[in-house]
Design an enzyme around this catalytic site. Structure first.
Site, mmCIF file in Angstrom:
data_model
loop_
_atom_site.group_PDB
_atom_site.id
_atom_site.type_symbol
_atom_site.label_atom_id
_atom_site.label_comp_id
_atom_site.label_asym_id
_atom_site.label_seq_id
_atom_site.Cartn_x
_atom_site.Cartn_y
_atom_site.Cartn_z
ATOM 1 N N HIS A 348 0.836 -1.210 0.000
ATOM 2 C CA HIS A 348 0.000 0.000 0.000
ATOM 3 C C HIS A 348 0.866 1.254 0.000
ATOM 4 C CE1 HIS A 348 -2.969 2.974 1.301
ATOM 5 N NE2 HIS A 348 -2.138 3.292 2.287
ATOM 6 N N HIS A 353 1.332 5.450 -2.079
ATOM 7 C CA HIS A 353 1.816 6.766 -1.638
ATOM 8 C C HIS A 353 3.045 7.282 -2.376
ATOM 9 C CE1 HIS A 353 -0.885 7.448 1.758
ATOM 10 N NE2 HIS A 353 -0.738 6.183 2.100
ATOM 11 N N GLU A 393 -5.588 9.571 1.027
ATOM 12 C CA GLU A 393 -5.935 8.149 0.965
ATOM 13 C C GLU A 393 -7.020 7.827 -0.054
ATOM 14 O OE1 GLU A 393 -4.468 5.669 2.175
ATOM 15 O OE2 GLU A 393 -3.225 6.426 3.796
ATOM 16 N N SER A 412 -4.069 1.493 -4.673
ATOM 17 C CA SER A 412 -3.481 0.210 -4.274
ATOM 18 C C SER A 412 -4.548 -0.836 -3.967
ATOM 19 C CB SER A 412 -2.583 0.401 -3.044
ATOM 20 O OG SER A 412 -3.327 0.866 -1.937
#
Length: 520
Positions: A348, A353, A393, A412
């Site tokens: 993730h 990110h 997010e 993701s």
């Protein structure tokens, strides 16, 4: 409660999918409960006449001290003071420096009464500041630093609380929390003290975790977590020798993202993703090491990585962003659920990110969220966490009129990505004041997502919203020293203005040179 012990479902943590938002709310709840229990005990102590056995006071003061209702406003600083007094006669008479924050209803008339009260209790004034109250200019806010015995200081506070000329009275211990400068990390090395976990070794604690019944997986998670716990500022990021199974899990998710990215991801994400492929960091057959990813980010935006053992408290995680540091896990989700993880894992972090942390505009937005969190109240940390959740997010943005994804939780996790870009959820324009109080759905996909017009528009709106926060000071990150500075003096402001003037001069010179014939 020690946050290192883990704030997990055994302590009332409700969420099935771990999130920064729920952790911020749960952290606030625990802090409130802990404070309340301490304050209740202190209020009982404050009504015990044995606390002040040798102090002679008038009858009115005795009534005040014996009135439990009048002690309802006891603060943490007064708890510390009261407990210190009870240690013995020497402790009672010890000199104490402290600051008083006062709201003066009658302006200078109220101030004169306060100064007479300080003199009455044989205290001395070391520093005095006043300013008009921002909401009511007929009132004054005052900061008074005093020195007096502990017993006298506690009695002064109780006396001032009974005055009708004061709106409120707050005691700030000089050796504890400063009114203008609450503790928060000032340098990246201070992040060694900002690694408190909300959940620890999650597979061991949560029966719903995919790895709960897998002893080998649980041991592997613990092994990698201990490596992160041992990390200190300045250390090289530890190398993790990922297993064949872990690399296969990475490959499955990587190839799915590679397939969906061109159609659904924003241009900034796609651009950096391609760079990572060209440098050999992103490949389908191996998980990138945090060290090589950190070096890549540092070259492009000055961001770097720090290993984390799990999901940190919201305050600690956001604080690291202020220094352009992202605290990243190194463990891998369970092999049985390659496309879903109940808490952040390195897949993730890396696929979601890292690409956008290498984009200058998005990196700046992430750092500004971190800077806004320093010294913020618990309720403001909740709001900042919620903004982070619905942007970094699960954020969406417009690109030539088409909605694209930029949120790491979407990029993701292909299931929620396809849901977010379908006609099922409601899409709303990003407005921080609204987004900050939006309830978060942790049992299923989000019913509402927020769409930014652009990264620059998102930053502008966020800056305006943050300016209205209650924090009574401004901070900036000094890239030359790597320190966060509180802009609370004329000298610091003059230094900043000088730096800005130098930058403006360079900008002006560059524009003038670009106008020269050689550029035509």
């Amino acid at each position: 409660m020690d946050f290192n012990q883990g704030l997990n479902f055994q302590n009332g943590y409700p969420a099935r999918r771990r999130s920064l938002v729920d952790d911020a709310r749960f952290e606030t709840l625990v802090v409130k409960q802990t404070k309340q229990s301490v304050l209740d005990e202190a209020r009982l102590r404050s009504n015990d006449s044995s606390v002040d056995p040798e102090i002679e006071i008038d009858e009115t003061q005795k009534v005040i001290e014996n009135n439990g209702e009048n002690d309802a406003g006891l603060t943490e600083e007064e708890v510390v003071l009261s407990n210190a007094i009870s240690e013995g006669p020497e402790a009672e008479k010890a000199l104490q420096r402290a600051a008083l924050i006062l709201r003066l209803r009658e302006g200078m008339n109220s101030l004169s009464r306060v100064l007479k009260s300080i003199e009455k209790y044989q205290g001395s004034v070391c520093h005095l500041e006043t300013r008009p109250n921002q909401n009511d200019t007929s009132q004054l806010d005052a900061l008074i630093k005093v020195e007096m015995t502990r017993v006298s200081l506690l009695q002064l506070i109780r006396s001032l609380r009974q005055s009708s000329s004061l709106e409120h009275v707050t005691l700030i211990g000089e050796d504890n929390i400063s009114a203008k400068n609450p503790w928060f990390p000032r340098h990246a090395s201070d992040l060694d003290n900002c690694n408190h976990l909300m959940t620890k070794y999650e597979p061991d604690l949560d029966m719903n975790h995919p790895g709960f019944a897998d002893k080998e997986y649980r041991a592997r998670r613990k092994e990698i977590a201990e490596i992160a716990f041992a990390y200190n500022y300045g250390d090289p990021i530890p190398f993790i020798d990922y297993t064949e199974t872990e690399n296969k899990t990475w490959g499955s998710v990587f190839n799915t993202v590679l397939e969906l990215m061109p159609k659904h991801a924003c241009a900034e994400y796609c651009r950096v993703f391609k760079l990572l492929q060209e440098e050999g960091i992103f490949t389908s057959n191996k998980i990138p090491q945090l060290e090589e990813m950190s070096n890549f980010l540092r070259r492009h935006t000055g961001f770097s990585l720090r290993p984390a053992a799990g999901l940190l408290t919201a305050r600690d995680f956001l604080a690291s962003l202020a220094f352009r540091i992202f605290q990243s896990t190194q463990y891998v989700r369970h092999k049985n659920t390659p496309y879903h993880t109940p808490e952040p894992d390195c897949i993730h972090e890396l696929l979601g990110h890292m690409p956008l942390l290498a984009d200058p505009s998005f990196a700046q937005f992430s750092q500004e969220i971190g800077l806004a969190s320093l010294g913020a109240s618990d309720s403001e940390i909740e709001k900042l966490s919620t903004v982070y959740w619905f942007t970094v997010e699960f954020g969406l943005c417009k690109e030539s009129g088409v909605v694209k994804a930029y949120g790491a939780g979407l990029l993701s996790a292909y299931g929620e990505l396809l849901h977010a870009l379908s006609d099922k959820p409601e899409l709303r324009p990003f407005e921080p004041a609204v987004t900050a109080v939006q309830p978060y759905q942790d049992q299923e996909y989000q019913p509402i997502y927020y769409v930014a017009e652009s990264f620059d528009d998102m930053k502008d709106k966020f800056r305006r919203w943050v300016s209205a926060m209650s924090r009574p000071f401004e901070v900036r990150f000094n890239p030359h020293t790597g320190r966060v500075e509180v802009l609370d003096s004329v000298e610091k402001l003059e230094s900043l203005v000088h730096q800005l003037n130098t930058e403006v001069l360079h900008l002006s010179n560059a524009i003038n040179k670009m106008k020269m014939p050689s550029y035509q």
